[in-house]
Enzyme design. Structure first.
Site, PDB file in Angstrom:
ATOM      1  N   ASP A 113     -13.852   5.260   1.481  1.00 38.20           N
ATOM      2  CA  ASP A 113     -14.245   4.562   2.710  1.00 38.20           C
ATOM      3  C   ASP A 113     -15.149   5.405   3.607  1.00 38.20           C
ATOM      4  O   ASP A 113     -15.915   4.857   4.400  1.00 38.20           O
ATOM      5  CB  ASP A 113     -12.998   4.189   3.529  1.00 38.20           C
ATOM      6  CG  ASP A 113     -12.307   2.936   3.011  1.00 38.20           C
ATOM      7  OD1 ASP A 113     -12.785   2.368   2.016  1.00 38.20           O
ATOM      8  OD2 ASP A 113     -11.292   2.538   3.602  1.00 38.20           O
ATOM      9  N   ALA A 138     -10.426  -0.069  -2.545  1.00 37.31           N
ATOM     10  CA  ALA A 138      -9.628   1.019  -3.108  1.00 37.31           C
ATOM     11  C   ALA A 138     -10.073   1.336  -4.539  1.00 37.31           C
ATOM     12  O   ALA A 138     -10.081   2.501  -4.958  1.00 37.31           O
ATOM     13  CB  ALA A 138      -8.154   0.626  -3.092  1.00 37.31           C
ATOM     14  N   ARG A 171      -2.060  -9.368   9.842  1.00 40.53           N
ATOM     15  CA  ARG A 171      -1.475  -9.062   8.537  1.00 40.53           C
ATOM     16  C   ARG A 171      -0.012  -8.663   8.691  1.00 40.53           C
ATOM     17  O   ARG A 171       0.388  -8.078   9.699  1.00 40.53           O
ATOM     18  CB  ARG A 171      -2.273  -7.990   7.815  1.00 40.53           C
ATOM     19  CG  ARG A 171      -2.883  -6.901   8.664  1.00 40.53           C
ATOM     20  CD  ARG A 171      -3.928  -6.094   7.938  1.00 40.53           C
ATOM     21  NE  ARG A 171      -3.554  -5.854   6.568  1.00 40.53           N
ATOM     22  CZ  ARG A 171      -4.433  -5.792   5.561  1.00 40.53           C
ATOM     23  NH1 ARG A 171      -5.726  -5.934   5.793  1.00 40.53           N
ATOM     24  NH2 ARG A 171      -4.039  -5.564   4.331  1.00 40.53           N
ATOM     25  N   ARG A 201       0.824  -1.214   0.000  1.00 34.25           N
ATOM     26  CA  ARG A 201       0.000   0.000   0.000  1.00 34.25           C
ATOM     27  C   ARG A 201       0.860   1.267   0.000  1.00 34.25           C
ATOM     28  O   ARG A 201       0.592   2.217  -0.734  1.00 34.25           O
ATOM     29  CB  ARG A 201      -0.930  -0.010   1.214  1.00 34.25           C
ATOM     30  CG  ARG A 201      -2.090   0.973   1.087  1.00 34.25           C
ATOM     31  CD  ARG A 201      -1.981   2.099   2.085  1.00 34.25           C
ATOM     32  NE  ARG A 201      -3.143   2.977   2.028  1.00 34.25           N
ATOM     33  CZ  ARG A 201      -3.088   4.254   2.414  1.00 34.25           C
ATOM     34  NH1 ARG A 201      -1.968   4.770   2.860  1.00 34.25           N
ATOM     35  NH2 ARG A 201      -4.159   5.020   2.338  1.00 34.25           N
TER      36      ARG A 201
HETATM   37  C1  LIG Z   1      -2.260   4.367   6.905  1.00 34.25           C
HETATM   38  C2  LIG Z   1      -3.185   3.487   6.137  1.00 34.25           C
HETATM   39  C3  LIG Z   1      -2.762   2.191   5.800  1.00 34.25           C
HETATM   40  C4  LIG Z   1      -3.611   1.350   5.097  1.00 34.25           C
HETATM   41  N1  LIG Z   1      -3.158   0.098   4.747  1.00 34.25           N
HETATM   42  C5  LIG Z   1      -3.945  -0.711   4.020  1.00 34.25           C
HETATM   43  C6  LIG Z   1      -3.497  -1.999   3.629  1.00 34.25           C
HETATM   44  O1  LIG Z   1      -2.402  -2.409   3.940  1.00 34.25           O
HETATM   45  N2  LIG Z   1      -4.319  -2.780   2.885  1.00 34.25           N
HETATM   46  C7  LIG Z   1      -5.567  -2.360   2.509  1.00 34.25           C
HETATM   47  O2  LIG Z   1      -6.266  -3.101   1.822  1.00 34.25           O
HETATM   48  N3  LIG Z   1      -6.029  -1.155   2.870  1.00 34.25           N
HETATM   49  C8  LIG Z   1      -5.246  -0.315   3.607  1.00 34.25           C
HETATM   50  N4  LIG Z   1      -5.709   0.923   3.972  1.00 34.25           N
HETATM   51  C9  LIG Z   1      -7.088   1.301   3.625  1.00 34.25           C
HETATM   52  C10 LIG Z   1      -7.241   1.573   2.163  1.00 34.25           C
HETATM   53  O3  LIG Z   1      -6.243   2.454   1.715  1.00 34.25           O
HETATM   54  C11 LIG Z   1      -8.632   2.131   1.924  1.00 34.25           C
HETATM   55  O4  LIG Z   1      -9.567   1.189   2.424  1.00 34.25           O
HETATM   56  C12 LIG Z   1      -8.999   2.354   0.471  1.00 34.25           C
HETATM   57  O5  LIG Z   1      -7.890   2.620  -0.324  1.00 34.25           O
HETATM   58  C13 LIG Z   1      -9.981   3.536   0.348  1.00 34.25           C
HETATM   59  O6  LIG Z   1      -9.239   4.722   0.535  1.00 34.25           O
HETATM   60  P1  LIG Z   1      -9.783   6.079   1.112  1.00 34.25           P
HETATM   61  O7  LIG Z   1      -9.007   7.149   0.418  1.00 34.25           O
HETATM   62  O8  LIG Z   1     -11.259   6.157   1.065  1.00 34.25           O
HETATM   63  O9  LIG Z   1      -9.405   6.020   2.672  1.00 34.25           O
HETATM   64  P2  LIG Z   1      -7.989   6.013   3.382  1.00 34.25           P
HETATM   65  O10 LIG Z   1      -6.974   5.316   2.602  1.00 34.25           O
HETATM   66  O11 LIG Z   1      -8.241   5.552   4.764  1.00 34.25           O
HETATM   67  O12 LIG Z   1      -7.565   7.562   3.432  1.00 34.25           O
HETATM   68  C14 LIG Z   1      -8.184   8.523   4.263  1.00 34.25           C
HETATM   69  C15 LIG Z   1      -7.216   9.670   4.479  1.00 34.25           C
HETATM   70  O13 LIG Z   1      -7.905  10.724   5.155  1.00 34.25           O
HETATM   71  C16 LIG Z   1      -7.053  11.268   6.149  1.00 34.25           C
HETATM   72  N5  LIG Z   1      -7.908  11.886   7.178  1.00 34.25           N
HETATM   73  C17 LIG Z   1      -8.744  11.271   8.056  1.00 34.25           C
HETATM   74  N6  LIG Z   1      -9.375  12.174   8.829  1.00 34.25           N
HETATM   75  C18 LIG Z   1      -8.930  13.402   8.443  1.00 34.25           C
HETATM   76  C19 LIG Z   1      -9.221  14.738   8.852  1.00 34.25           C
HETATM   77  N7  LIG Z   1     -10.082  15.001   9.848  1.00 34.25           N
HETATM   78  N8  LIG Z   1      -8.590  15.754   8.230  1.00 34.25           N
HETATM   79  C20 LIG Z   1      -7.710  15.531   7.211  1.00 34.25           C
HETATM   80  N9  LIG Z   1      -7.406  14.270   6.775  1.00 34.25           N
HETATM   81  C21 LIG Z   1      -8.006  13.231   7.378  1.00 34.25           C
HETATM   82  C22 LIG Z   1      -6.289  10.049   6.656  1.00 34.25           C
HETATM   83  O14 LIG Z   1      -5.088  10.418   7.306  1.00 34.25           O
HETATM   84  C23 LIG Z   1      -6.040   9.269   5.360  1.00 34.25           C
HETATM   85  O15 LIG Z   1      -4.831   9.655   4.741  1.00 34.25           O
HETATM   86  C24 LIG Z   1      -4.912   1.797   4.707  1.00 34.25           C
HETATM   87  C25 LIG Z   1      -5.333   3.082   5.055  1.00 34.25           C
HETATM   88  C26 LIG Z   1      -4.484   3.933   5.758  1.00 34.25           C
HETATM   89  C27 LIG Z   1      -4.956   5.344   6.105  1.00 34.25           C
END
Ligand SMILES: Cc1cc2nc3c(=O)[nH]c(=O)nc-3n(C[C@H](O)[C@H](O)[C@H](O)COP(=O)(O)OP(=O)(O)OC[C@H]3O[C@@H](n4cnc5c(N)ncnc54)[C@H](O)[C@@H]3O)c2cc1C
Length: 428
Positions: free
Chosen positions: A310, A323, A191, A113
């Site tokens: 998410d 993702a 994991r 990731r």
């Molecule tokens: C550190 C991390 C590691 C992950 N590792 C894995 C993995 O190994 N395998 C897997 O399948 N999925 C993993 N995931 C989850 C995966 O990336 C997500 O389920 C998917 O990609 C959907 O992404 P998203 O952008 O909706 O959410 P996310 O990837 O969770 O991103 C959300 C972002 O919003 C930021 N955020 C949250 N609240 C605030 C706020 N109040 N103000 C500003 N920013 C904020 C967070 O810091 C994060 O960077 C991980 C997520 C994170 C954050």
């Protein structure tokens, strides 16, 4: 060629795959973007993450990204599934027309990731996305004319706010008007990701790493274990989804204990035990998988704040689509804003929700069906029909082109929104 500026100002919260995709695509469609992210530096957190062909199609839109991902991601077209005790169930070799499917759609990617995230992050910066780090949004606000956020005491205002703030989203409160608490899913996932050096020396695990990348699964009652080697077999990642009622916060960095895994997998194949025992104890994460009901809506009352990724729709890992669907959200909302123009951005957010909602619900369901198929496997029936256990690969999900689809359905989606509003007005 630079796109015609739309004059639309977009604030994006969160630099995960949803936020970064929305930012890159908003720039590509002429919108002005400011991305606010809570973390203060990029940390290599996480381990294996998967993207379907439908996401690969989006990566392909971004010059150089597909090539960079191909270099670091898993290179195998085979998933070998065993019963928990090591009896072979099914060797799933991706259809022979895989290369043709990839050419016409996009490539699937399995990889680390943090490494994939860094490639997308660098691409976002290269196309001019302004990213401010250390900006944890504390408050969302909106009126009929604008929307914005408060962060570190500073107010940021735009035409719309796209909240891609992940599973623990605080933007949900602004959209729903009430706090949406996560529930225990009843499952947790151990994991890890580590170097395969020691695995290559052990005859039990060597076949998983010495001849290039492999993908292997072991299935038991209410539990599954998946091992994936990457980088020509040099690195190994495994995940084990198992029953766990503990009620602790979902986190990508809570440590796990090797002895707990060994106890849970008592009697399982010696290959699984060798893999677990070779895992460096400080590389094991205990990820409590929480569950959330589907949200009734993703758009705020004044229709200037929308949830993406998410924050709108968490996925079970067995869907292998979380993702990818987050990326489809980003593409779709950028196109809706382009087609609506600055004077109609509220309609654009409603259209985004309508275009995405049913597809995302259907994709979420695949997580439950695959989990149940694996966790409730009838091994006698599988012996008679081994194909029954294979991982589904459905065209409606993987061959989807979010860009073409958004352009195609936007006009009729907006017409249906207008019709519904007229009906509501008439009934008042
Ligand atoms: C550190 C991390 C590691 C992950 N590792 C894995 C993995 O190994 N395998 C897997 O399948 N999925 C993993 N995931 C989850 C995966 O990336 C997500 O389920 C998917 O990609 C959907 O992404 P998203 O952008 O909706 O959410 P996310 O990837 O969770 O991103 C959300 C972002 O919003 C930021 N955020 C949250 N609240 C605030 C706020 N109040 N103000 C500003 N920013 C904020 C967070 O810091 C994060 O960077 C991980 C997520 C994170 C954050």
């Amino acid at each position: 060629m630079a796109p015609e500026p739309s004059g639309i100002k977009v604030i994006i919260i969160g630099a995960g795959f949803a936020g970064l995709t929305a930012a890159i695509e908003c720039i590509a469609h002429g919108h002005e973007v400011l991305l606010l992210e809570a973390f203060s530096e990029l940390k290599p957190l996480g381990d294996i993450i998967s993207f379907g062909h439908n996401a690969g199609r989006i990566f392909r839109r971004w010059p150089g990204v597909e090539e960079q991902l191909t270099a670091i991601c898993q290179n195998t077209d085979r998933l070998t599934l065993y019963k928990w005790d090591g009896e072979l169930l099914f060797d799933q070799i991706w259809e022979l027309d895989e290369k043709e499917f990839e050419k016409n759609n996009g490539k699937k990617f399995n990889g680390h990731r943090a490494e994939i995230h860094k490639i997308v992050w660098d691409h976002a910066k290269s196309v001019g996305v302004e990213i401010k780090l250390g900006m944890k949004v504390e408050e969302y606000f909106e009126s009929d004319r604008e929307a914005g956020v408060v962060c570190n005491g500073e107010r940021f205002v735009a035409d719309v706010v796209l909240a891609a703030d992940g599973v623990r989203s605080t933007a949900r409160l602004a959209v729903l008007g009430y706090e949406d608490k996560p529930k225990s899913s009843g499952y947790a996932v151990w994991r890890t990701w580590f170097s395969s050096e020691e695995l290559a020396k052990n005859p039990l695990t060597a076949p998983l790493v010495v001849n290039g990348d492999t993908h292997t699964g072991f299935l038991g009652p209410d539990i599954h274990f998946l091992a994936a080697s990457t980088k020509g077999g040099k690195e190994m990642s495994w995940v084990c989804t198992h029953i766990d009622e503990a009620d602790i916060e979902e986190s990508w960095s809570t440590p796990g204990k090797i002895e707990d895994v060994i106890k849970t997998l008592d009697g399982w194949s010696p290959v699984v035990h060798a893999l677990v025992k070779a895992t460096p104890p400080d590389r094991l994460v205990d990820w409590k998988l929480v569950y959330r009901d589907a949200l009734p809506k993703w758009v705020s009352p004044r229709r200037r704040i929308a949830l993406l990724g998410d924050s709108a729709h968490p996925f079970l890992p067995t869907s292998i689509q979380g993702a990818s669907q987050a990326m489809e959200d980003g593409v779709t909302v950028a196109i809706c804003l382009e087609l609506s123009g600055k004077s109609n951005v509220q309609e654009a957010l409603l259209a985004y929700e309508r275009i995405r909602y049913d597809r995302v619900r259907a994709a979420q369901q695949t997580g439950f069906t695959t989990r149940d198929k694996w966790h409730k496997a009838d091994f006698e029936a599988i012996k008679a029909n081994p194909e029954a256990i294979k991982l589904p690969r459905e065209g409606w999900l993987l061959a989807h082109d979010a860009v073409t689809h958004a352009y195609e359905v936007y006009p009729k989606t907006v017409a249906s929104i207008r019709r519904d509003f007229k009906e509501v007005k008439a009934s008042l």
